[in-house]
Design a protein around this motif. Sequence first.
Motif, PDB file in Angstrom:
ATOM      1  N   MET A  55      43.941  42.168  48.644  1.00  0.00           N
ATOM      2  CA  MET A  55      44.677  41.111  47.999  1.00  0.00           C
ATOM      3  C   MET A  55      43.700  40.203  47.266  1.00  0.00           C
ATOM      4  N   LEU A  56      44.023  39.895  46.041  1.00  0.00           N
ATOM      5  CA  LEU A  56      43.193  39.016  45.221  1.00  0.00           C
ATOM      6  C   LEU A  56      44.036  37.822  44.803  1.00  0.00           C
ATOM      7  N   GLY A  57      43.493  36.630  44.977  1.00  0.00           N
ATOM      8  CA  GLY A  57      44.139  35.411  44.508  1.00  0.00           C
ATOM      9  C   GLY A  57      43.251  34.710  43.502  1.00  0.00           C
ATOM     10  N   ASP A  58      43.705  33.555  43.060  1.00  0.00           N
ATOM     11  CA  ASP A  58      42.971  32.843  42.017  1.00  0.00           C
ATOM     12  C   ASP A  58      41.579  32.397  42.462  1.00  0.00           C
ATOM     13  N   ASN A  59      41.402  32.045  43.734  1.00  0.00           N
ATOM     14  CA  ASN A  59      40.081  31.600  44.191  1.00  0.00           C
ATOM     15  C   ASN A  59      39.052  32.722  44.113  1.00  0.00           C
ATOM     16  N   LEU A  60      39.411  33.921  44.581  1.00  0.00           N
ATOM     17  CA  LEU A  60      38.479  35.054  44.500  1.00  0.00           C
ATOM     18  C   LEU A  60      38.249  35.477  43.055  1.00  0.00           C
ATOM     19  N   ALA A  61      39.289  35.431  42.232  1.00  0.00           N
ATOM     20  CA  ALA A  61      39.124  35.773  40.821  1.00  0.00           C
ATOM     21  C   ALA A  61      38.166  34.791  40.150  1.00  0.00           C
ATOM     22  N   GLN A  62      38.274  33.515  40.494  1.00  0.00           N
ATOM     23  CA  GLN A  62      37.368  32.515  39.929  1.00  0.00           C
ATOM     24  C   GLN A  62      35.930  32.769  40.366  1.00  0.00           C
ATOM     25  N   LEU A  63      35.733  33.230  41.605  1.00  0.00           N
ATOM     26  CA  LEU A  63      34.385  33.597  42.049  1.00  0.00           C
ATOM     27  C   LEU A  63      33.819  34.717  41.187  1.00  0.00           C
ATOM     28  N   GLY A  64      34.667  35.678  40.799  1.00  0.00           N
ATOM     29  CA  GLY A  64      34.225  36.738  39.900  1.00  0.00           C
ATOM     30  C   GLY A  64      33.780  36.177  38.562  1.00  0.00           C
ATOM     31  N   VAL A  65      34.548  35.244  38.011  1.00  0.00           N
ATOM     32  CA  VAL A  65      34.172  34.595  36.753  1.00  0.00           C
ATOM     33  C   VAL A  65      32.834  33.872  36.916  1.00  0.00           C
ATOM     34  N   ASP A  66      32.731  33.095  38.001  1.00  0.00           N
ATOM     35  CA  ASP A  66      31.514  32.311  38.247  1.00  0.00           C
ATOM     36  C   ASP A  66      30.275  33.190  38.405  1.00  0.00           C
ATOM     37  N   ASN A  67      30.465  34.440  38.857  1.00  0.00           N
ATOM     38  CA  ASN A  67      29.340  35.358  39.049  1.00  0.00           C
ATOM     39  C   ASN A  67      29.127  36.283  37.858  1.00  0.00           C
ATOM     40  N   TRP A  96      31.230  38.463  36.383  1.00  0.00           N
ATOM     41  CA  TRP A  96      31.863  39.782  36.391  1.00  0.00           C
ATOM     42  C   TRP A  96      32.741  39.947  35.160  1.00  0.00           C
ATOM     43  N   ALA A  97      32.795  41.168  34.641  1.00  0.00           N
ATOM     44  CA  ALA A  97      33.684  41.476  33.524  1.00  0.00           C
ATOM     45  C   ALA A  97      35.103  41.756  34.014  1.00  0.00           C
ATOM     46  N   GLY A  98      35.228  42.317  35.233  1.00  0.00           N
ATOM     47  CA  GLY A  98      36.556  42.654  35.723  1.00  0.00           C
ATOM     48  C   GLY A  98      36.572  42.984  37.194  1.00  0.00           C
ATOM     49  N   ILE A  99      37.795  43.103  37.720  1.00  0.00           N
ATOM     50  CA  ILE A  99      38.032  43.433  39.116  1.00  0.00           C
ATOM     51  C   ILE A  99      39.141  44.484  39.170  1.00  0.00           C
ATOM     52  N   VAL A 100      38.916  45.545  39.954  1.00  0.00           N
ATOM     53  CA  VAL A 100      39.932  46.576  40.177  1.00  0.00           C
ATOM     54  C   VAL A 100      40.390  46.462  41.623  1.00  0.00           C
ATOM     55  N   ILE A 101      41.690  46.321  41.826  1.00  0.00           N
ATOM     56  CA  ILE A 101      42.274  46.152  43.156  1.00  0.00           C
ATOM     57  C   ILE A 101      43.249  47.295  43.408  1.00  0.00           C
ATOM     58  N   CYS A 133      47.617  44.623  45.737  1.00  0.00           N
ATOM     59  CA  CYS A 133      48.320  43.577  45.001  1.00  0.00           C
ATOM     60  C   CYS A 133      47.447  42.358  44.753  1.00  0.00           C
ATOM     61  N   ILE A 134      47.874  41.554  43.773  1.00  0.00           N
ATOM     62  CA  ILE A 134      47.269  40.254  43.551  1.00  0.00           C
ATOM     63  C   ILE A 134      48.362  39.197  43.676  1.00  0.00           C
ATOM     64  N   GLY A 161      38.883  40.429  33.451  1.00  0.00           N
ATOM     65  CA  GLY A 161      39.935  41.442  33.462  1.00  0.00           C
ATOM     66  C   GLY A 161      40.286  41.802  34.897  1.00  0.00           C
ATOM     67  N   VAL A 162      41.577  41.963  35.177  1.00  0.00           N
ATOM     68  CA  VAL A 162      42.024  42.327  36.523  1.00  0.00           C
ATOM     69  C   VAL A 162      43.039  43.453  36.411  1.00  0.00           C
ATOM     70  N   LYS A 163      42.794  44.534  37.152  1.00  0.00           N
ATOM     71  CA  LYS A 163      43.741  45.648  37.269  1.00  0.00           C
ATOM     72  C   LYS A 163      44.170  45.735  38.718  1.00  0.00           C
ATOM     73  N   ALA A 164      45.463  45.785  38.963  1.00  0.00           N
ATOM     74  CA  ALA A 164      46.006  45.893  40.312  1.00  0.00           C
ATOM     75  C   ALA A 164      47.293  46.712  40.254  1.00  0.00           C
ATOM     76  N   LEU A 165      47.752  47.153  41.422  1.00  0.00           N
ATOM     77  CA  LEU A 165      48.978  47.938  41.471  1.00  0.00           C
ATOM     78  C   LEU A 165      50.223  47.093  41.242  1.00  0.00           C
TER      79      LEU A 165
END
Length: 86
Positions: free
Chosen positions: A1-13, A15-20, A23-24, A36-40
């Motif tokens: 599960m990905l939420g806005d806080n973890l996605a923001q950590l990706g931005v801060d580090n 990252w170009a994208g996250i594949v889950i 669900c998000i 970029g975020v890809k999820a089911l």
Amino acid sequence: MLGDNLAQLGVDNGWAGIVIYGCIRDSKLISTLDIGVKALNTHPVKSHKGEPGLRDVPLSFGGVTICPGNILYSDPDGILVTTEEV
């Protein structure tokens, strides 16, 4: 599960994208982030945190194995996994 806080950590580090393979949540807010975020799918309920997870290990799902060092390219139709830059 990905939420806005973890996605923001990706931005801060940087990252170009996250594949889950799951669900998000917070999808509207995540869509405004520079990542970029890809999820089911999406799901409104928070996840239960327990296991710390692993890193730098092969992942297999959807009939594909993604290994450390692989390069992923994504567009609205899917994801390409390769060992070389395209």
